[in-house]
Design a protein around this motif. Structure first.
Motif, PDB file in Angstrom:
ATOM      1  N   THR A 198       0.838  -1.189   0.000  1.00  0.00           N
ATOM      2  CA  THR A 198       0.000   0.000   0.000  1.00  0.00           C
ATOM      3  C   THR A 198       0.877   1.245   0.000  1.00  0.00           C
ATOM      4  O   THR A 198       2.081   1.174   0.249  1.00  0.00           O
ATOM      5  CB  THR A 198      -0.938   0.012   1.227  1.00  0.00           C
ATOM      6  OG1 THR A 198      -1.844   1.111   1.125  1.00  0.00           O
ATOM      7  CG2 THR A 198      -0.162   0.092   2.520  1.00  0.00           C
TER       8      THR A 198
ATOM      9  N   SER B 148      -5.245  -2.199  -2.877  1.00  0.00           N
ATOM     10  CA  SER B 148      -5.790  -3.105  -3.883  1.00  0.00           C
ATOM     11  C   SER B 148      -6.797  -4.005  -3.185  1.00  0.00           C
ATOM     12  O   SER B 148      -6.490  -4.624  -2.167  1.00  0.00           O
ATOM     13  CB  SER B 148      -4.658  -3.952  -4.492  1.00  0.00           C
ATOM     14  OG  SER B 148      -5.186  -4.834  -5.449  1.00  0.00           O
ATOM     15  N   GLN B 149      -8.004  -4.039  -3.711  1.00  0.00           N
ATOM     16  CA  GLN B 149      -9.050  -4.861  -3.117  1.00  0.00           C
ATOM     17  C   GLN B 149     -10.041  -5.257  -4.201  1.00  0.00           C
ATOM     18  O   GLN B 149     -10.040  -4.679  -5.282  1.00  0.00           O
ATOM     19  CB  GLN B 149      -9.767  -4.102  -2.000  1.00  0.00           C
ATOM     20  CG  GLN B 149     -10.572  -2.905  -2.470  1.00  0.00           C
ATOM     21  CD  GLN B 149     -11.275  -2.202  -1.320  1.00  0.00           C
ATOM     22  OE1 GLN B 149     -10.800  -2.175  -0.213  1.00  0.00           O
ATOM     23  NE2 GLN B 149     -12.421  -1.639  -1.609  1.00  0.00           N
TER      24      GLN B 149
END
Length: 199
Positions: free
Chosen positions: A7, A26-27
């Motif tokens: 991140t 990021s998801q």
């Protein structure tokens, strides 16, 4: 910019003693309502964000996050570079021509360069040769914007610790100075080039 494993954040000072912070993660893509890529976050999401901020970021930045009254989620999209920038009498410039991720902070610069090159091409060829002007604009800008879009996508993948075909996932805790070179803004293709048509 501050990097952590998987991140990173960006903190900008704005006018009137205001701050703008962005926390890139990021998801899986959330379910959107309507056609906006921006969504409000639930109280559960905010609570989780505050807990993660305390674990990852320095206390001062975690406090900035906690004091933000209405954080929101903004999805990031790009697309593969286009193979052309104009059709008949229609030419695309800016994000319409090359939507780019914000990982290299280049979108506005690209739009300005598009407009400057297009203006110079129109001036050089005149209204009676519009097709030639648009063809020249495309030949100058397309190679540049293509490389910049792909580079920004790759930098985003690296900063977020995502796998890429040519390297192990990036970890700022173990990265060498050489590993970090690609993350510098000046590593962007054509970073400080001025199109010859503008010289």
């Amino acid at each position: 910019m501050d990097l952590a494993s998987g991140t990173y954040t960006v903190l900008d000072e704005l006018m009137y003693k205001r701050l703008n912070w962005i926390w890139f993660i990021s998801q899986p893509e959330p379910q959107l309502k309507g056609d906006s890529a921006t969504m409000k976050v639930s109280s559960d999401m905010i609570k989780k964000m505050h807990q993660e901020a305390e674990k990852i970021w320095v206390p001062e930045f975690a406090r900035v996050i906690k004091e933000t009254k209405e954080p929101f989620l903004n999805l990031i999209y790009d697309c593969d570079p286009l193979t052309q920038l104009y059709w008949d009498n229609v030419v695309l410039i800016g994000d319409a021509a090359h939507p780019i991720t914000p990982h290299c902070a280049r979108s506005t610069n690209m739009a300005i360069a598009d407009a400057a090159v297009l203006g110079k091409c129109l001036e050089r060829w005149g209204p009676e040769n519009l097709h030639s002007a648009l063809e020249e604009h495309q030949s100058v800008r397309l190679p540049v914007t293509t490389k910049q879009v792909l580079h920004s996508r790759r930098v985003g993948q690296i900063k977020l610790g995502l796998p890429t075909p040519d390297r192990e996932p990036f970890d700022p805790n173990t990265a060498s100075p050489e590993d970090c070179e690609i993350l510098k803004q000046r590593s962007l293709p054509f970073f400080d080039d001025v199109p010859s048509i503008l010289e």
